[in-house]
Design an enzyme around this catalytic site. Structure first.
Site, mmCIF file in Angstrom:
data_model
loop_
_atom_site.group_PDB
_atom_site.id
_atom_site.type_symbol
_atom_site.label_atom_id
_atom_site.label_comp_id
_atom_site.label_asym_id
_atom_site.label_seq_id
_atom_site.Cartn_x
_atom_site.Cartn_y
_atom_site.Cartn_z
ATOM 1 C CD GLU A 149 4.415 0.678 6.769
ATOM 2 O OE1 GLU A 149 5.393 1.135 7.570
ATOM 3 O OE2 GLU A 149 3.996 1.476 6.203
ATOM 4 C CG ASP A 188 -0.099 0.029 2.587
ATOM 5 O OD1 ASP A 188 0.647 -0.792 2.708
ATOM 6 O OD2 ASP A 188 -0.454 0.695 3.420
#
Length: 479
Positions: A143, A76
């Site tokens: 994350e 991400d």
């Protein structure tokens, strides 16, 4: 495979990844892309319900008996954009541009954090020429919003206890410890009432922003907190009622822009304009070194009826916004210039019935992190609200004996004639969670030069990408 061809493949895969929308919480497509990659290359893989991906590759010839190595990065990215950018992060890829040595995305964040790690791994996985031990590649998700993927992932199938985390942004720096952290959301109930007056918009912007871990000690302004100062200047002097507040998109990014919609009597417009000028002068002086372009702007809109916060709710919201702490709380007494404990107000929102503040708390001392949680908890309780916690992750503690660190230092010194910096970081890394899941794990975090991450100025050095790629291959050969 030559160093140049490996570099070309890294860039190829990075550009492929940038064409896929992959903001935090929207990782299914990029996760499926990695699974499809593994299947096309005949590699064993797995994908869990959170979209984390594991890919396994056998050792190259002559490395069958070497210890298994884990390569790790996250899928991400932080999605920030300029107001005029046409990019819709839910469906559009990024518009990549180059400027000399730099690769960037026009009008948006680049996602070099941590797309470059995924690109390195894919280039290694596809190669039949690179020398390496058995590989276990771990791609996590979310994350950037609390390491949610790393927290949820099942690593019981992994054999490796050597982990190379490619989620750092300064070439020549090997990170061997990091702060623990948690997301804390404060919620304050509010009441509204039918009101009539002139609607006005106040915006605080022009701030530099940045990463709330690595750049929290730069003294940069947080737009949410500065807007609180603006509102405090006005309340009591004018008939101000709040209609709407918002500022920030990510809890781990220093807020660059915040906006308030207010309702007040027409007779108070001039005093409001004077207050804005006063605050602008004050902030320009206060932040002339760190945020020289800080702006406070006022737009006077239409007269009409609205559901505004009551006077009491307006005062409580402004008081809470100005009461919450923000920034560096404690410097490390043993390591000069190293932040030990901090918190960042990253998202401010006002809904019909609730005012919410979202914080990212970080500390390399667990007791101080817990103390900050309780401090904010007591504060919001005093105002009549409550809080929730999410993504509580541990600190990654320094490992005295580390073969991986020794090999990486020795390899770097052989390649470049100097030793790398070995240090800790005041930011969250997934290494802490992995260390808790894999007893005895030996890990190091590193990466190429990436500048101004989490901002629309994010850019990655192409020459550094090439050098770091060469370094990765040499370390794999040495392990």
């Amino acid at each position: 495979m030559t160093q140049d061809s490996f570099y070309d493949r890294v860039l190829f895969w990075f550009k492929q990844l940038c064409a896929i929308p992959h903001g935090s919480g929207d990782t299914k497509r990029i996760s499926d892309f990695c699974v499809d990659f593994a299947k096309k290359h005949g590699l064993s893989c797995s994908q869990d319900a959170q979209n984390n991906v594991l890919i396994f590759k056998s050792a190259s010839e002559g490395y069958e008996e070497h210890p298994t190595v884990i390569l790790q990065g996250h899928l991400d990215m932080v999605c920030e954009k300029e107001p005029e950018s046409p990019i819709d992060f839910s469906k559009d890829g990024l518009m990549l541009k180059t400027d000399g040595d730099f690769l960037y995305a026009e009008g948006t964040t680049l996602g070099g954090d941590d797309g470059i790690a995924v690109a390195y791994a894919l280039a290694i996985l596809e190669s039949k020429e690179i020398k390496h031990p058995p590989l276990e590649v771990v791609f996590t998700v979310d994350e950037e919003i609390g390491m949610l993927g790393a927290e949820a992932i099942d690593l019981s199938s992994l054999k490796g206890r050597i982990l190379m985390n490619l989620d750092s942004e300064e070439e020549g720096v090997l990170l061997v410890s990091c702060a623990g952290g948690v997301r804390q959301d404060l919620r304050l109930p509010v009441e509204r009432t039918a009101s009539v007056g002139v609607r006005c918009e106040i915006t605080v912007d022009g701030l530099i922003g940045g990463h709330s871990g690595t750049e929290i000690d730069k003294g940069r302004g947080n737009a949410d907190k500065l807007l609180g100062k603006v509102l405090a200047e006005m309340v009591g002097k004018n008939s101000v009622r709040i209609l709407h507040l918002d500022g920030g998109l990510k809890d781990n990014a220093i807020v660059r822009s915040a906006k308030a919609e207010l309702l007040l009597d027409e007779t108070d417009i001039r005093r409001l304009e004077a207050s804005v000028r006063t605050v602008q002068e004050r902030l320009s002086e206060e932040f002339k070194e760190t945020d020289p372009d800080v702006r406070v702007s006022l737009k006077v809109c239409e007269h009409g009826g609205h559901e505004a916060l009551t006077a009491e709710s307006t005062q409580r919201v402004i008081a809470l916004l100005n009461s919450v702490p923000n920034g560096v709380m404690q410097m490390d007494p043993q390591i000069k210039g190293f932040v030990q404990t901090s918190l960042n107000l990253g998202i401010m929102e006002l809904s019909e019935k609730e005012f919410s503040l979202r914080f990212s708390l970080r500390s390399s001392v667990n007791e101080e992190k817990e103390a900050m949680i309780h401090r904010l908890g007591r504060l919001i309780a005093d105002f009549g609200g409550d809080y929730t916690l999410m993504g509580n992750y541990p600190a990654w503690e320094y490992k005295k004996d580390s073969r991986l660190r020794d090999v990486m230092v020795e390899t770097y010194e052989k390649m470049y004639g100097e030793k790398p910096q070995v240090m800790g970081i005041h930011a969250g890394l997934e290494c802490g969670l992995f260390s808790g899941k894999l007893p005895g794990l030996d890990c190091v975090s590193f990466g190429p030069n990436i500048y101004d991450i989490h901002t629309t100025r994010e850019r990655i050095s192409l020459s550094s990408v090439k050098r770091t790629g060469e370094y990765v291959l040499e370390v794999l050969k040495a392990l």
